[in-house]
Scaffold this motif. Structure first.
Motif, PDB file in Angstrom:
ATOM      1  N   MET A  75      32.141  32.937  35.561  1.00 21.69           N
ATOM      2  CA  MET A  75      32.172  31.493  35.488  1.00 21.69           C
ATOM      3  C   MET A  75      30.799  30.935  35.088  1.00 21.69           C
ATOM      4  N   LYS A  76      29.734  31.608  35.613  1.00 25.31           N
ATOM      5  CA  LYS A  76      28.390  31.143  35.285  1.00 25.31           C
ATOM      6  C   LYS A  76      28.093  31.346  33.803  1.00 25.31           C
ATOM      7  N   LYS A  77      28.629  32.412  33.225  1.00 24.41           N
ATOM      8  CA  LYS A  77      28.397  32.662  31.802  1.00 24.41           C
ATOM      9  C   LYS A  77      29.072  31.590  30.952  1.00 24.41           C
ATOM     10  N   LEU A  78      30.267  31.185  31.337  1.00 24.46           N
ATOM     11  CA  LEU A  78      30.982  30.133  30.613  1.00 24.46           C
ATOM     12  C   LEU A  78      30.244  28.805  30.726  1.00 24.46           C
ATOM     13  N   LEU A  79      29.775  28.475  31.910  1.00 28.40           N
ATOM     14  CA  LEU A  79      29.021  27.241  32.122  1.00 28.40           C
ATOM     15  C   LEU A  79      27.716  27.273  31.313  1.00 28.40           C
ATOM     16  N   PHE A  80      27.059  28.435  31.294  1.00 31.96           N
ATOM     17  CA  PHE A  80      25.832  28.576  30.510  1.00 31.96           C
ATOM     18  C   PHE A  80      26.126  28.426  29.009  1.00 31.96           C
ATOM     19  N   ALA A  81      27.206  29.036  28.539  1.00 32.78           N
ATOM     20  CA  ALA A  81      27.577  28.951  27.124  1.00 32.78           C
ATOM     21  C   ALA A  81      27.914  27.507  26.740  1.00 32.78           C
ATOM     22  N   LEU A  82      28.621  26.804  27.599  1.00 30.92           N
ATOM     23  CA  LEU A  82      28.948  25.401  27.318  1.00 30.92           C
ATOM     24  C   LEU A  82      27.700  24.524  27.320  1.00 30.92           C
ATOM     25  N   THR A  83      26.771  24.805  28.199  1.00 32.01           N
ATOM     26  CA  THR A  83      25.512  24.046  28.248  1.00 32.01           C
ATOM     27  C   THR A  83      24.702  24.284  26.974  1.00 32.01           C
ATOM     28  N   VAL A  84      24.624  25.536  26.530  1.00 42.27           N
ATOM     29  CA  VAL A  84      23.900  25.855  25.291  1.00 42.27           C
ATOM     30  C   VAL A  84      24.586  25.181  24.108  1.00 42.27           C
ATOM     31  N   LEU A  85      25.908  25.209  24.066  1.00 41.00           N
ATOM     32  CA  LEU A  85      26.648  24.559  22.987  1.00 41.00           C
ATOM     33  C   LEU A  85      26.393  23.050  22.973  1.00 41.00           C
ATOM     34  N   LEU A  86      26.413  22.443  24.152  1.00 39.97           N
ATOM     35  CA  LEU A  86      26.130  21.012  24.250  1.00 39.97           C
ATOM     36  C   LEU A  86      24.709  20.703  23.783  1.00 39.97           C
ATOM     37  N   ALA A  87      23.765  21.547  24.155  1.00 41.72           N
ATOM     38  CA  ALA A  87      22.366  21.347  23.735  1.00 41.72           C
ATOM     39  C   ALA A  87      22.243  21.460  22.223  1.00 41.72           C
ATOM     40  N   LEU A  88      22.918  22.423  21.629  1.00 44.87           N
ATOM     41  CA  LEU A  88      22.865  22.576  20.171  1.00 44.87           C
ATOM     42  C   LEU A  88      23.503  21.378  19.465  1.00 44.87           C
ATOM     43  N   LEU A  89      24.598  20.884  19.995  1.00 45.51           N
ATOM     44  CA  LEU A  89      25.246  19.706  19.399  1.00 45.51           C
ATOM     45  C   LEU A  89      24.353  18.470  19.516  1.00 45.51           C
ATOM     46  N   GLN A  90      23.702  18.324  20.651  1.00 40.63           N
ATOM     47  CA  GLN A  90      22.789  17.198  20.830  1.00 40.63           C
ATOM     48  C   GLN A  90      21.599  17.310  19.871  1.00 40.63           C
ATOM     49  N   LEU A  91      21.098  18.522  19.712  1.00 46.85           N
ATOM     50  CA  LEU A  91      19.984  18.744  18.795  1.00 46.85           C
ATOM     51  C   LEU A  91      20.380  18.362  17.376  1.00 46.85           C
ATOM     52  N   ARG A  92      21.564  18.782  16.980  1.00 46.28           N
ATOM     53  CA  ARG A  92      22.046  18.440  15.635  1.00 46.28           C
ATOM     54  C   ARG A  92      22.265  16.938  15.484  1.00 46.28           C
ATOM     55  N   LEU A  93      22.762  16.309  16.548  1.00 42.27           N
ATOM     56  CA  LEU A  93      23.011  14.865  16.509  1.00 42.27           C
ATOM     57  C   LEU A  93      21.719  14.085  16.314  1.00 42.27           C
ATOM     58  N   TRP A  94      20.653  14.488  16.987  1.00 40.77           N
ATOM     59  CA  TRP A  94      19.413  13.728  16.942  1.00 40.77           C
ATOM     60  C   TRP A  94      18.428  14.219  15.893  1.00 40.77           C
ATOM     61  N   MET A  95      18.431  15.510  15.558  1.00 37.03           N
ATOM     62  CA  MET A  95      17.411  16.059  14.683  1.00 37.03           C
ATOM     63  C   MET A  95      17.953  16.693  13.418  1.00 37.03           C
ATOM     64  N   GLY A  96      19.203  17.004  13.354  1.00 42.21           N
ATOM     65  CA  GLY A  96      19.751  17.763  12.236  1.00 42.21           C
ATOM     66  C   GLY A  96      19.993  16.910  11.006  1.00 42.21           C
ATOM     67  N   GLU A  97      20.590  17.558  10.009  1.00 42.15           N
ATOM     68  CA  GLU A  97      20.935  16.877   8.773  1.00 42.15           C
ATOM     69  C   GLU A  97      22.013  15.835   9.077  1.00 42.15           C
ATOM     70  N   ASN A  98      21.913  14.671   8.433  1.00 44.38           N
ATOM     71  CA  ASN A  98      22.836  13.550   8.666  1.00 44.38           C
ATOM     72  C   ASN A  98      22.838  13.131  10.129  1.00 44.38           C
ATOM     73  N   ASN A  99      21.642  13.004  10.697  1.00 45.84           N
ATOM     74  CA  ASN A  99      21.546  12.656  12.111  1.00 45.84           C
ATOM     75  C   ASN A  99      21.825  11.176  12.337  1.00 45.84           C
ATOM     76  N   LEU A 100      21.763  10.764  13.573  1.00 44.89           N
ATOM     77  CA  LEU A 100      22.128   9.408  13.958  1.00 44.89           C
ATOM     78  C   LEU A 100      21.196   8.357  13.353  1.00 44.89           C
ATOM     79  N   SER A 101      19.898   8.639  13.281  1.00 44.41           N
ATOM     80  CA  SER A 101      18.966   7.659  12.712  1.00 44.41           C
ATOM     81  C   SER A 101      19.229   7.463  11.216  1.00 44.41           C
ATOM     82  N   GLU A 102      19.570   8.530  10.504  1.00 38.61           N
ATOM     83  CA  GLU A 102      19.929   8.403   9.088  1.00 38.61           C
ATOM     84  C   GLU A 102      21.186   7.566   8.924  1.00 38.61           C
ATOM     85  N   TYR A 103      22.120   7.743   9.837  1.00 43.68           N
ATOM     86  CA  TYR A 103      23.365   6.974   9.796  1.00 43.68           C
ATOM     87  C   TYR A 103      23.077   5.478   9.907  1.00 43.68           C
ATOM     88  N   PHE A 104      22.241   5.103  10.865  1.00 47.82           N
ATOM     89  CA  PHE A 104      21.928   3.679  11.040  1.00 47.82           C
ATOM     90  C   PHE A 104      21.132   3.131   9.862  1.00 47.82           C
TER      91      PHE A 104
END
Length: 100
Positions: free
Chosen positions: A1-30
């Protein structure tokens, strides 16, 4: 269960990173939204100007009154038998009389 929670946390962190810093990020959208709005405003002004010009063209093609008005205003033409009066502002008249 801890591995699944860790994997979901890493996935969420990567998605957040892409949202704020990646290509076509939120600031570019605005930024793009602002540019789109500015372009739409510019287009609306140009459409209004084009409509005015189209109306003027139709008026010039359909009658002589518009042509006559343009000749009077832009070229200073006067009809035969008319008297032309030039009104000079008081400030210009005073300046010319003083020799300035």
């Amino acid at each position: 269960m801890k591995k699944l929670l860790f994997a979901l946390t890493v996935l969420l962190a990567l998605l957040q990173l892409r949202l704020w810093m990646g290509e076509n990020n939120l600031s570019e959208y605005f930024l793009l939204q602002t540019q789109i709005q500015a372009q739409q405003d510019s287009n609306a002004k140009l459409i209004a100007r084009n409509q005015i010009l189209k109306a003027e063209i139709i008026d010039l093609k359909s009658g002589t009154e518009a042509i006559e008005e343009r000749a009077r205003n832009e070229l200073g033409l006067v009809k035969e038998g008319e008297t032309f009066y030039r009104v000079v502002a008081a400030e210009l008249r005073d300046r010319n009389s003083l020799g300035q």
